[in-house]
Scaffold this motif. Structure first.
Motif, PDB file in Angstrom:
ATOM      1  N   PRO A  84     -18.057  24.960 -20.625  1.00 60.47           N
ATOM      2  CA  PRO A  84     -16.594  24.915 -20.753  1.00 60.47           C
ATOM      3  C   PRO A  84     -16.094  23.615 -21.371  1.00 60.47           C
ATOM      4  O   PRO A  84     -15.137  23.621 -22.153  1.00 60.47           O
ATOM      5  CB  PRO A  84     -16.105  25.072 -19.305  1.00 60.47           C
ATOM      6  CG  PRO A  84     -17.186  25.809 -18.621  1.00 60.47           C
ATOM      7  CD  PRO A  84     -18.449  25.288 -19.241  1.00 60.47           C
ATOM      8  N   VAL A  85     -16.722  22.467 -21.017  1.00 62.82           N
ATOM      9  CA  VAL A  85     -16.308  21.194 -21.612  1.00 62.82           C
ATOM     10  C   VAL A  85     -16.577  21.199 -23.112  1.00 62.82           C
ATOM     11  O   VAL A  85     -15.748  20.751 -23.918  1.00 62.82           O
ATOM     12  CB  VAL A  85     -17.025  20.008 -20.927  1.00 62.82           C
ATOM     13  CG1 VAL A  85     -16.780  18.713 -21.697  1.00 62.82           C
ATOM     14  CG2 VAL A  85     -16.551  19.849 -19.488  1.00 62.82           C
ATOM     15  N   TRP A  86     -17.740  21.709 -23.505  1.00 61.67           N
ATOM     16  CA  TRP A  86     -18.081  21.809 -24.929  1.00 61.67           C
ATOM     17  C   TRP A  86     -17.082  22.692 -25.668  1.00 61.67           C
ATOM     18  O   TRP A  86     -16.560  22.314 -26.722  1.00 61.67           O
ATOM     19  CB  TRP A  86     -19.499  22.362 -25.072  1.00 61.67           C
ATOM     20  CG  TRP A  86     -19.959  22.586 -26.484  1.00 61.67           C
ATOM     21  CD1 TRP A  86     -20.014  21.663 -27.495  1.00 61.67           C
ATOM     22  CD2 TRP A  86     -20.445  23.816 -27.043  1.00 61.67           C
ATOM     23  NE1 TRP A  86     -20.508  22.249 -28.646  1.00 61.67           N
ATOM     24  CE2 TRP A  86     -20.783  23.558 -28.396  1.00 61.67           C
ATOM     25  CE3 TRP A  86     -20.639  25.094 -26.523  1.00 61.67           C
ATOM     26  CZ2 TRP A  86     -21.291  24.546 -29.226  1.00 61.67           C
ATOM     27  CZ3 TRP A  86     -21.162  26.081 -27.352  1.00 61.67           C
ATOM     28  CH2 TRP A  86     -21.480  25.802 -28.693  1.00 61.67           C
ATOM     29  N   GLU A  87     -16.797  23.863 -25.101  1.00 59.07           N
ATOM     30  CA  GLU A  87     -15.857  24.784 -25.741  1.00 59.07           C
ATOM     31  C   GLU A  87     -14.448  24.191 -25.783  1.00 59.07           C
ATOM     32  O   GLU A  87     -13.733  24.326 -26.790  1.00 59.07           O
ATOM     33  CB  GLU A  87     -15.831  26.120 -24.979  1.00 59.07           C
ATOM     34  CG  GLU A  87     -17.156  26.871 -24.946  1.00 59.07           C
ATOM     35  CD  GLU A  87     -17.378  27.732 -26.180  1.00 59.07           C
ATOM     36  OE1 GLU A  87     -16.648  27.555 -27.179  1.00 59.07           O
ATOM     37  OE2 GLU A  87     -18.297  28.572 -26.142  1.00 59.07           O
ATOM     38  N   LEU A  88     -14.042  23.519 -24.710  1.00 59.90           N
ATOM     39  CA  LEU A  88     -12.715  22.902 -24.658  1.00 59.90           C
ATOM     40  C   LEU A  88     -12.570  21.821 -25.731  1.00 59.90           C
ATOM     41  O   LEU A  88     -11.562  21.760 -26.452  1.00 59.90           O
ATOM     42  CB  LEU A  88     -12.472  22.301 -23.274  1.00 59.90           C
ATOM     43  CG  LEU A  88     -11.174  21.506 -23.100  1.00 59.90           C
ATOM     44  CD1 LEU A  88      -9.964  22.423 -23.277  1.00 59.90           C
ATOM     45  CD2 LEU A  88     -11.137  20.842 -21.717  1.00 59.90           C
ATOM     46  N   MET A  89     -13.589  20.972 -25.833  1.00 62.50           N
ATOM     47  CA  MET A  89     -13.537  19.903 -26.830  1.00 62.50           C
ATOM     48  C   MET A  89     -13.562  20.465 -28.246  1.00 62.50           C
ATOM     49  O   MET A  89     -12.881  19.954 -29.145  1.00 62.50           O
ATOM     50  CB  MET A  89     -14.693  18.928 -26.603  1.00 62.50           C
ATOM     51  CG  MET A  89     -14.592  18.169 -25.299  1.00 62.50           C
ATOM     52  SD  MET A  89     -15.876  16.909 -25.119  1.00 62.50           S
ATOM     53  CE  MET A  89     -15.330  15.699 -26.331  1.00 62.50           C
ATOM     54  N   LYS A  90     -14.323  21.520 -28.457  1.00 55.30           N
ATOM     55  CA  LYS A  90     -14.342  22.150 -29.784  1.00 55.30           C
ATOM     56  C   LYS A  90     -12.971  22.712 -30.139  1.00 55.30           C
ATOM     57  O   LYS A  90     -12.502  22.562 -31.280  1.00 55.30           O
ATOM     58  CB  LYS A  90     -15.379  23.275 -29.834  1.00 55.30           C
ATOM     59  CG  LYS A  90     -16.813  22.809 -29.900  1.00 55.30           C
ATOM     60  CD  LYS A  90     -17.710  23.886 -30.500  1.00 55.30           C
ATOM     61  CE  LYS A  90     -17.635  25.184 -29.732  1.00 55.30           C
ATOM     62  NZ  LYS A  90     -18.456  26.254 -30.350  1.00 55.30           N
ATOM     63  N   ASN A  91     -12.324  23.352 -29.171  1.00 51.22           N
ATOM     64  CA  ASN A  91     -10.996  23.907 -29.421  1.00 51.22           C
ATOM     65  C   ASN A  91      -9.973  22.807 -29.698  1.00 51.22           C
ATOM     66  O   ASN A  91      -9.044  22.996 -30.497  1.00 51.22           O
ATOM     67  CB  ASN A  91     -10.542  24.761 -28.230  1.00 51.22           C
ATOM     68  CG  ASN A  91     -11.274  26.096 -28.175  1.00 51.22           C
ATOM     69  OD1 ASN A  91     -11.734  26.616 -29.196  1.00 51.22           O
ATOM     70  ND2 ASN A  91     -11.392  26.665 -26.982  1.00 51.22           N
ATOM     71  N   MET A  92     -10.137  21.655 -29.035  1.00 57.47           N
ATOM     72  CA  MET A  92      -9.249  20.520 -29.302  1.00 57.47           C
ATOM     73  C   MET A  92      -9.430  20.028 -30.729  1.00 57.47           C
ATOM     74  O   MET A  92      -8.449  19.710 -31.416  1.00 57.47           O
ATOM     75  CB  MET A  92      -9.532  19.397 -28.295  1.00 57.47           C
ATOM     76  CG  MET A  92      -9.100  19.714 -26.877  1.00 57.47           C
ATOM     77  SD  MET A  92      -9.640  18.464 -25.681  1.00 57.47           S
ATOM     78  CE  MET A  92      -8.750  17.021 -26.270  1.00 57.47           C
ATOM     79  N   VAL A  93     -10.677  19.965 -31.173  1.00 61.80           N
ATOM     80  CA  VAL A  93     -10.951  19.548 -32.555  1.00 61.80           C
ATOM     81  C   VAL A  93     -10.369  20.559 -33.534  1.00 61.80           C
ATOM     82  O   VAL A  93      -9.720  20.200 -34.530  1.00 61.80           O
ATOM     83  CB  VAL A  93     -12.466  19.385 -32.794  1.00 61.80           C
ATOM     84  CG1 VAL A  93     -12.762  19.141 -34.265  1.00 61.80           C
ATOM     85  CG2 VAL A  93     -13.025  18.244 -31.949  1.00 61.80           C
ATOM     86  N   LYS A  94     -10.573  21.851 -33.247  1.00 64.61           N
ATOM     87  CA  LYS A  94     -10.069  22.902 -34.133  1.00 64.61           C
ATOM     88  C   LYS A  94      -8.547  22.866 -34.241  1.00 64.61           C
ATOM     89  O   LYS A  94      -7.982  23.108 -35.318  1.00 64.61           O
ATOM     90  CB  LYS A  94     -10.509  24.277 -33.625  1.00 64.61           C
ATOM     91  CG  LYS A  94     -11.990  24.575 -33.789  1.00 64.61           C
ATOM     92  CD  LYS A  94     -12.306  25.955 -33.213  1.00 64.61           C
ATOM     93  CE  LYS A  94     -13.782  26.280 -33.340  1.00 64.61           C
ATOM     94  NZ  LYS A  94     -14.109  27.609 -32.748  1.00 64.61           N
ATOM     95  N   SER A  95      -7.886  22.571 -33.112  1.00 59.60           N
ATOM     96  CA  SER A  95      -6.423  22.563 -33.116  1.00 59.60           C
ATOM     97  C   SER A  95      -5.853  21.469 -34.011  1.00 59.60           C
ATOM     98  O   SER A  95      -4.703  21.541 -34.441  1.00 59.60           O
ATOM     99  CB  SER A  95      -5.901  22.396 -31.684  1.00 59.60           C
ATOM    100  OG  SER A  95      -6.216  21.110 -31.177  1.00 59.60           O
ATOM    101  N   HIS A  96      -6.648  20.437 -34.273  1.00 57.20           N
ATOM    102  CA  HIS A  96      -6.209  19.344 -35.136  1.00 57.20           C
ATOM    103  C   HIS A  96      -6.836  19.426 -36.529  1.00 57.20           C
ATOM    104  O   HIS A  96      -6.707  18.497 -37.326  1.00 57.20           O
ATOM    105  CB  HIS A  96      -6.557  17.989 -34.500  1.00 57.20           C
ATOM    106  CG  HIS A  96      -5.763  17.666 -33.275  1.00 57.20           C
ATOM    107  ND1 HIS A  96      -6.132  18.111 -32.012  1.00 57.20           N
ATOM    108  CD2 HIS A  96      -4.606  16.978 -33.119  1.00 57.20           C
ATOM    109  CE1 HIS A  96      -5.249  17.690 -31.122  1.00 57.20           C
ATOM    110  NE2 HIS A  96      -4.307  17.011 -31.759  1.00 57.20           N
TER     111      HIS A  96
END
Length: 284
Positions: free
Chosen positions: A172-184
């Motif tokens: 979940p941390v990996w997926e969350l951080m990836k989504n944060m990167v994608k959002s920017h």
């Protein structure tokens, strides 16, 4: 399907994570094996030096190399398949629950392969007398003397108890951080950025779950099942705490954390790169 992702063919949905997981898993496990050996010896009840110290840090490598590909392939096929099934059932804000569920199912299945491998590997790492024996002969002896459950799958529950919390944190941390990167980044993420996310997630999860890994190691390294069956996670950790305090509960945390930070970087970076490459090849 994640936001920003293109539809995939049925073939690539399963073959891509299978091949990517296999390649990423074996490359990282082989590269970081010495750190795993040092961690296991630090956690051994016999002590670091008596378990081999800095000598023979590649004992058991072939065992890990041979089993790493099917283990990680099974995990990621299960993980991606479960995400695909569960994601439509829950609102997007419950994505961490989807990732935790997928990771849990993947870990339980992967441990079917991982546990016998761990038993052979850790005995080779800490017992110089059997270091030159093949892993197959070690497992056959365990099966003949102690049976299927008591020999080959000793420590299965403690391994699952260690790996489930780890995956509940890491994925979940990996997926969350990836989504944060994608959002920017207009919904896009590079393999290098995914690797950095994986490094942070892996190091954090490894640090938090070190006591569980320690308990699993002590149970697997017990000389006989009659001793091992008396060992349970909570009593084992209680004894270690009474004997060595909080520091004792985190024995091996430094090599474990370092291994998972490096492993997370290379593993998730390689996984995303290989997955994208295979998907592109299959969807042409």
């Amino acid at each position: 399907m994640e936001p920003g992702e293109k539809p995939k063919s049925k073939k690539s949905e399963y073959i891509a994570p299978l091949l990517a997981g296999a390649l990423a898993g074996v490359s990282v496990d082989v590269a970081l094996y010495p750190l795993d050996t040092l961690k296991t010896r630090l956690q051994s009840e016999k002590g670091f030096q008596k378990s081999g110290g800095f000598k023979g840090v590649y004992r058991g490598l072939l065992t890990v190399a041979a089993s790493s590909m099917p283990t990680t392939a099974l995990f990621f096929v299960s993980y991606e398949s479960t995400k695909k099934v569960v994601s439509p059932l829950l609102p997007v804000q419950y994505a961490p629950i989807v990732h935790m569920t997928a990771a849990g199912i993947g870990e339980v299945l992967a441990c079917v392969i991982r546990v016998p491998t761990e038993i052979a590997k850790q005995r080779k790492q800490t017992h110089a007398g059997i270091a030159k024996r093949s892993s197959v002969s070690i497992l056959l002896e365990a099966y003949k003397t102690e049976g299927f459950r008591k020999g080959l799958y000793r420590g299965y529950l403690s391994t699952v108890a260690r790996d489930l919390p780890f995956s509940f944190i890491e994925l979940p941390v990996w997926e969350l951080m990836k989504n944060m990167v994608k959002s920017h980044n207009d919904g896009k993420i590079t393999s290098f950025q995914s690797a950095l996310c994986g490094s942070v997630a892996g190091g954090f999860a490894a640090a938090v779950t070190t006591p569980l890994d320690l308990a699993k190691t002590r149970i697997m390294l017990a000389e006989h099942y009659t001793v091992a069956r008396k060992l349970r996670i909570v009593p084992v950790l209680s004894d270690i705490y009474l004997e060595s305090g909080l520091r004792g509960l985190f024995a091996g945390a430094a090599p474990r954390g370092t291994a998972f930070m490096l492993g997370g970087f290379f593993f998730f970076g390689a996984y995303d790169y290989c997955k994208a490459f295979v998907e592109e090849a299959l969807d042409r």
